[in-house]
Design a protein around this motif. Structure first.
Motif, PDB file in Angstrom:
ATOM      1  N   PRO A 275     101.833  54.339 -55.071  1.00 14.52           N
ATOM      2  CA  PRO A 275     103.034  53.557 -55.821  1.00 14.52           C
ATOM      3  C   PRO A 275     103.127  54.435 -57.142  1.00 14.52           C
ATOM      4  CG  PRO A 275     101.107  52.035 -55.551  1.00 14.52           C
ATOM      5  CD  PRO A 275     100.714  53.137 -54.681  1.00 14.52           C
ATOM      6  N   TYR A 276     101.919  54.800 -57.695  1.00 14.07           N
ATOM      7  CA  TYR A 276     102.123  55.246 -59.009  1.00 14.07           C
ATOM      8  C   TYR A 276     102.594  56.540 -59.131  1.00 14.07           C
ATOM      9  CZ  TYR A 276     100.743  56.479 -63.980  1.00 14.07           C
ATOM     10  OH  TYR A 276     100.532  56.897 -64.946  1.00 14.07           O
ATOM     11  N   TYR A 277     102.413  57.505 -58.057  1.00 15.47           N
ATOM     12  CA  TYR A 277     102.796  58.824 -58.186  1.00 15.47           C
ATOM     13  C   TYR A 277     103.848  59.158 -57.039  1.00 15.47           C
ATOM     14  CZ  TYR A 277      98.539  59.954 -60.802  1.00 15.47           C
ATOM     15  OH  TYR A 277      97.821  60.213 -61.713  1.00 15.47           O
ATOM     16  N   ARG A 278     104.438  58.167 -56.429  1.00 10.20           N
ATOM     17  CA  ARG A 278     105.412  58.554 -55.267  1.00 10.20           C
ATOM     18  C   ARG A 278     106.685  59.230 -55.745  1.00 10.20           C
ATOM     19  NH1 ARG A 278     109.394  54.667 -53.871  1.00 10.20           N
ATOM     20  NH2 ARG A 278     109.047  55.260 -51.742  1.00 10.20           N
ATOM     21  N   THR A 279     107.036  59.024 -56.826  1.00 14.02           N
ATOM     22  CA  THR A 279     108.092  59.680 -57.470  1.00 14.02           C
ATOM     23  C   THR A 279     108.115  60.640 -58.589  1.00 14.02           C
ATOM     24  OG1 THR A 279     108.577  58.033 -59.120  1.00 14.02           O
ATOM     25  CG2 THR A 279     109.508  57.525 -57.137  1.00 14.02           C
ATOM     26  N   THR A 280     106.868  60.956 -58.819  1.00 12.90           N
ATOM     27  CA  THR A 280     106.578  61.971 -59.842  1.00 12.90           C
ATOM     28  C   THR A 280     105.471  63.058 -59.533  1.00 12.90           C
ATOM     29  OG1 THR A 280     104.509  60.724 -60.723  1.00 12.90           O
ATOM     30  CG2 THR A 280     106.881  60.176 -61.802  1.00 12.90           C
ATOM     31  N   ASN A 281     104.913  62.875 -58.438  1.00 14.63           N
ATOM     32  CA  ASN A 281     103.920  63.931 -58.066  1.00 14.63           C
ATOM     33  C   ASN A 281     103.712  63.827 -56.580  1.00 14.63           C
ATOM     34  OD1 ASN A 281     101.345  65.481 -57.700  1.00 14.63           O
ATOM     35  ND2 ASN A 281     100.432  64.934 -59.760  1.00 14.63           N
ATOM     36  N   PRO A 282     104.593  64.788 -56.026  1.00 13.14           N
ATOM     37  CA  PRO A 282     104.581  64.739 -54.414  1.00 13.14           C
ATOM     38  C   PRO A 282     103.273  65.044 -53.883  1.00 13.14           C
ATOM     39  CG  PRO A 282     106.543  65.649 -55.426  1.00 13.14           C
ATOM     40  CD  PRO A 282     105.637  65.456 -56.548  1.00 13.14           C
ATOM     41  N   ALA A 283     102.438  66.114 -54.558  1.00 11.68           N
ATOM     42  CA  ALA A 283     101.289  66.477 -54.012  1.00 11.68           C
ATOM     43  C   ALA A 283     100.320  65.192 -53.811  1.00 11.68           C
ATOM     44  CB  ALA A 283     100.541  67.592 -54.517  1.00 11.68           C
ATOM     45  N   MET A 284     100.273  64.541 -54.870  1.00  7.35           N
ATOM     46  CA  MET A 284      99.260  63.186 -54.882  1.00  7.35           C
ATOM     47  C   MET A 284      99.749  62.128 -54.011  1.00  7.35           C
ATOM     48  SD  MET A 284      96.548  63.521 -56.782  1.00  7.35           S
ATOM     49  CE  MET A 284      96.152  61.778 -57.323  1.00  7.35           C
ATOM     50  N   ALA A 285     101.047  61.864 -54.093  1.00  8.84           N
ATOM     51  CA  ALA A 285     101.646  60.937 -52.896  1.00  8.84           C
ATOM     52  C   ALA A 285     101.242  61.318 -51.481  1.00  8.84           C
ATOM     53  CB  ALA A 285     103.019  60.652 -53.270  1.00  8.84           C
ATOM     54  N   ASP A 286     101.566  62.611 -51.196  1.00 11.49           N
ATOM     55  CA  ASP A 286     101.555  63.106 -49.763  1.00 11.49           C
ATOM     56  C   ASP A 286     100.001  63.033 -49.513  1.00 11.49           C
ATOM     57  OD1 ASP A 286     104.078  63.462 -49.290  1.00 11.49           O
ATOM     58  OD2 ASP A 286     103.955  65.670 -49.719  1.00 11.49           O
ATOM     59  N   ASN A 287      99.007  63.106 -50.265  1.00  8.50           N
ATOM     60  CA  ASN A 287      97.410  63.077 -50.088  1.00  8.50           C
ATOM     61  C   ASN A 287      97.130  61.853 -49.900  1.00  8.50           C
ATOM     62  OD1 ASN A 287      94.741  63.032 -51.695  1.00  8.50           O
ATOM     63  ND2 ASN A 287      94.861  64.504 -50.148  1.00  8.50           N
ATOM     64  N   ALA A 288      97.767  60.729 -50.682  1.00 11.64           N
ATOM     65  CA  ALA A 288      97.296  59.437 -50.651  1.00 11.64           C
ATOM     66  C   ALA A 288      97.736  58.949 -49.138  1.00 11.64           C
ATOM     67  CB  ALA A 288      98.255  58.699 -51.668  1.00 11.64           C
ATOM     68  N   ARG A 289      99.009  59.162 -48.612  1.00 16.62           N
ATOM     69  CA  ARG A 289      99.554  58.737 -47.430  1.00 16.62           C
ATOM     70  C   ARG A 289      98.597  59.263 -46.572  1.00 16.62           C
ATOM     71  NH1 ARG A 289     104.596  60.950 -49.869  1.00 16.62           N
ATOM     72  NH2 ARG A 289     105.791  59.363 -50.728  1.00 16.62           N
ATOM     73  N   HIS A 290      98.141  60.577 -46.437  1.00 13.93           N
ATOM     74  CA  HIS A 290      97.116  61.046 -45.323  1.00 13.93           C
ATOM     75  C   HIS A 290      95.919  60.297 -45.499  1.00 13.93           C
ATOM     76  CE1 HIS A 290      94.789  63.950 -43.531  1.00 13.93           C
ATOM     77  NE2 HIS A 290      93.865  63.641 -44.337  1.00 13.93           N
ATOM     78  N   VAL A 291      95.400  60.046 -46.670  1.00 18.91           N
ATOM     79  CA  VAL A 291      94.231  59.162 -46.629  1.00 18.91           C
ATOM     80  C   VAL A 291      94.286  57.822 -46.017  1.00 18.91           C
ATOM     81  CG1 VAL A 291      92.416  58.260 -48.111  1.00 18.91           C
ATOM     82  CG2 VAL A 291      93.194  60.438 -48.615  1.00 18.91           C
ATOM     83  N   ILE A 292      95.344  57.136 -46.305  1.00 20.29           N
ATOM     84  CA  ILE A 292      95.635  56.093 -45.838  1.00 20.29           C
ATOM     85  C   ILE A 292      95.632  55.964 -44.441  1.00 20.29           C
ATOM     86  CG2 ILE A 292      97.140  54.127 -45.724  1.00 20.29           C
ATOM     87  CD1 ILE A 292      97.895  54.589 -48.552  1.00 20.29           C
ATOM     88  N   ARG A 293      96.345  57.002 -43.710  1.00 28.40           N
ATOM     89  CA  ARG A 293      96.367  57.093 -42.374  1.00 28.40           C
ATOM     90  C   ARG A 293      94.992  57.455 -41.589  1.00 28.40           C
ATOM     91  NH1 ARG A 293     101.200  60.085 -43.557  1.00 28.40           N
ATOM     92  NH2 ARG A 293      99.946  61.927 -43.379  1.00 28.40           N
ATOM     93  N   ALA A 294      94.325  58.419 -42.352  1.00 29.98           N
ATOM     94  CA  ALA A 294      92.928  58.714 -41.760  1.00 29.98           C
ATOM     95  C   ALA A 294      92.033  57.499 -41.867  1.00 29.98           C
ATOM     96  CB  ALA A 294      92.728  59.909 -42.708  1.00 29.98           C
ATOM     97  N   VAL A 295      91.819  56.675 -42.981  1.00 31.80           N
ATOM     98  CA  VAL A 295      91.197  55.620 -42.880  1.00 31.80           C
ATOM     99  C   VAL A 295      91.653  54.584 -41.827  1.00 31.80           C
ATOM    100  CG1 VAL A 295      90.444  53.630 -44.263  1.00 31.80           C
ATOM    101  CG2 VAL A 295      90.479  55.969 -45.220  1.00 31.80           C
ATOM    102  N   LEU A 296      92.805  54.228 -41.690  1.00 33.42           N
ATOM    103  CA  LEU A 296      93.256  53.091 -40.816  1.00 33.42           C
ATOM    104  C   LEU A 296      92.952  53.641 -39.196  1.00 33.42           C
ATOM    105  CD1 LEU A 296      96.222  51.509 -42.458  1.00 33.42           C
ATOM    106  CD2 LEU A 296      93.865  51.060 -42.709  1.00 33.42           C
ATOM    107  N   GLU A 297      93.006  54.962 -39.132  1.00 32.83           N
ATOM    108  CA  GLU A 297      93.066  55.303 -37.700  1.00 32.83           C
ATOM    109  C   GLU A 297      91.581  55.599 -37.368  1.00 32.83           C
ATOM    110  OE1 GLU A 297      95.275  59.117 -37.724  1.00 32.83           O
ATOM    111  OE2 GLU A 297      97.071  58.171 -38.026  1.00 32.83           O
ATOM    112  N   GLU A 298      90.659  55.443 -38.343  1.00 35.66           N
ATOM    113  CA  GLU A 298      89.320  55.762 -37.905  1.00 35.66           C
ATOM    114  C   GLU A 298      88.826  54.679 -36.990  1.00 35.66           C
ATOM    115  OE1 GLU A 298      85.201  56.977 -40.217  1.00 35.66           O
ATOM    116  OE2 GLU A 298      86.398  55.205 -40.973  1.00 35.66           O
ATOM    117  N   ASP A 299      88.138  54.970 -35.938  1.00 32.81           N
ATOM    118  CA  ASP A 299      87.319  54.000 -34.760  1.00 32.81           C
ATOM    119  C   ASP A 299      86.295  53.006 -35.716  1.00 32.81           C
ATOM    120  OD1 ASP A 299      87.212  56.494 -32.428  1.00 32.81           O
ATOM    121  OD2 ASP A 299      88.777  55.309 -32.995  1.00 32.81           O
TER     122      ASP A 299
END
Length: 299
Positions: A275-299
């Motif tokens: 939420p902090y970087y979603r409109t100002t730092n696309p790289a950080m926001a995309d990385n955060a989205r990836h991490v959230i997915r990776a953690v929630l998809e872990e068995d």
């Protein structure tokens, strides 16, 4: 990308200022070309200086102390680590309206690893585990406390506040109930049963350099110090895929409690960043989205 938009109170830095700082304090390099390095970084701005150097300047007062810490500790850590780390060539001082210390480092070649784009993920996982193990084995006395080295509970208020923010941004599609469950599991995990260990404490993809698919350098030691070993497990979900994650865990011999704390801390960082970087730092926001997915998809 505007640093003034990304962080209120960020100090403006441009090529003209960098040239004046270099000319005034390191005249032997004054004729070198100066070029801004595009970066998704959030604390420092970097300029290439000639072909063999890089200038790194804090954008914020909160990052200023990191400069002195790196200047003190990197020369002592470097010979104890299996991977190249930044070499301080010059210690800059405030001048020309720029208020903080800054550094000139030797340029380290390589590129940041990209989730989904790794050519040697399991070998990279082994390299990363070797770096983390080497950091943990450091016994230098007088170590600072790592910036991100405390228990998960130290991040509880900020993490829950960020989850609340994400509930108000439905377009992000984050399963906030699942995030909360992983976070609460980390809070329940037993505390470490040994002494604090040396940590890099910010092993994000932007602080890793790879060449030929293998780890070539680790940079930005501004968060380093001693703390919970779980705090250097970030690479498991960021950027390693599931199979390489297993290699990383097994190489380090991570027990269940440490893994749960590490997973929760990695998720917390991403949840706070999105939420902090979603409109100002696309790289950080995309990385955060990836991490959230990776953690929630872990068995």
């Amino acid at each position: 990308m505007s640093t003034a938009q990304m962080h209120p109170g960020a100090h403006p830095v441009d090529e003209h200022l960098v040239r004046r700082l270099i000319a005034g304090q390191f005249p032997q390099w004054a004729a070198s070309a100066v070029e801004r390095i595009p970066s998704g970084g959030t604390v420092n701005v970097m300029y290439r200086l000639g072909d063999t150097m890089v200038v790194r300047l804090p954008m914020l007062a909160g990052g200023a102390a990191d400069v002195s810490m790196e200047q003190e500790w990197l020369p002592r850590l470097a010979p104890r680590l299996p991977t190249a780390v930044p070499e301080v060539l010059g210690a800059g001082e405030p001048a020309h309206g720029y208020p903080w210390a800054w550094s000139v480092y030797r340029w380290l070649p390589g590129e940041n690893p990209r989730a989904g784009g790794l050519t040697e993920p399991e070998a990279l996982a082994a390299d990363l585990a070797g770096f983390v193990a080497a950091m943990r084995s450091v016994t230098l006395p007088g170590a600072p406390r790592a910036h991100r080295g405390g228990p998960p509970a130290s991040l509880d208020a900020a993490t829950r506040a960020a989850i609340g923010q994400l509930r108000g941004i439905p377009q992000e599609g984050v399963d906030c109930d699942a995030v909360t469950a992983v976070w609460e599991d980390a809070l329940r995990a037993p505390a470490p049963d040994g002494p604090p260990v040396w940590l890099h404490a910010d092993l994000m993809p932007g602080n890793l350099l790879i060449s030929g698919g293998r780890l070539s350098s680790v940079i930005d030691f501004g968060c380093m110090g001693v703390g919970d070993p779980a705090c250097d497990l970030f690479p498991a979900w960021n950027p390693l895929p599931a199979g390489a994650r297993t290699v990383f865990r097994e190489a380090l011999g991570v027990d269940d409690a440490t893994w749960r704390r590490g997973r929760g801390r990695t998720l917390s960082q991403a949840v706070i960043a999105l939420p902090y970087y979603r409109t100002t730092n696309p790289a950080m926001a995309d990385n955060a989205r990836h991490v959230i997915r990776a953690v929630l998809e872990e068995d």
